[in-house]
Design a protein around this motif. Structure first.
Motif: not given
Length: 190
Positions: A33-38
């Protein structure tokens, strides 16, 4: 994730220091869930550093033009003062060429004995007349300020260069970690 970008450290002019990621898995709590945002947050910070670098480089170029101009003006005023101090018998005139336009110059003869003021361009199409002593003081103050500013800009550029490198390494590590994680995930599914 963007909290990880907040190291609480910055240079004296408030440019935030980039964190260094040793292990991307410690930063990523939920990779799916967080990879793209990170990754996006890291790329945004990198772009901010690059924008600041462009701005500082322009500031550096401006200072590299201003400082020699100020020094030249101080030299000219010094020459005027030297001519004014000549003995009574010596001729107190200055022959000079001056620019009328970008490609048009003319000669002038200036009587330095009656010269008590100079005109200085202050910028934004503003020119003011100053008594010679005040002009020297103003130019020396500006020269000192611009030299100090030049040093600060150079320090900021060095700081930005280091942080751009850190963010590029962080972004590459994060991306490579994700590629490796996905590859292992696909192998596990087979």
């Amino acid at each position: 994730m963007s909290d990880f970008l907040k190291t609480g450290k910055s240079n004296p002019r408030g440019i935030p220091q980039a964190p260094f990621i040793e292990k991307p898995e410690k930063v990523m709590k939920n990779p799916e869930e967080d990879f793209d945002q990170t990754l996006s947050a890291f790329q945004n910070r990198l772009q901010q550093y690059k924008f600041m670098e462009v701005s500082k480089r322009q500031q550096l170029e401006d200072l590299k033009i201003k400082i020699p101009d100020i020094e030249k003006n101080l030299n000219i005023i010094g020459h005027i003062n030297d001519v004014k101090r000549k003995d009574e018998d010596d001729e107190k005139t200055i022959e000079t060429n001056f620019e009328l336009n970008d490609t048009l110059y003319t000669r002038a003869v200036v009587d330095a004995s009656n010269l008590n003021s100079v005109y200085l361009w202050l910028g934004a199409d503003v020119m003011l007349e100053y008594p010679i002593e005040e002009a020297v003081q103003l130019l020396e103050d500006r020269l000192k300020t611009n030299r100090e500013q030049l040093q600060l800009v150079k320090e900021d550029l060095e700081f930005l260069k280091e942080n751009i490198t850190t963010m590029e390494v962080n972004t590459a590590r994060l991306y490579n970690w994700d590629v490796e994680r996905r590859r292992k995930s696909k192998k596990a599914e087979k």
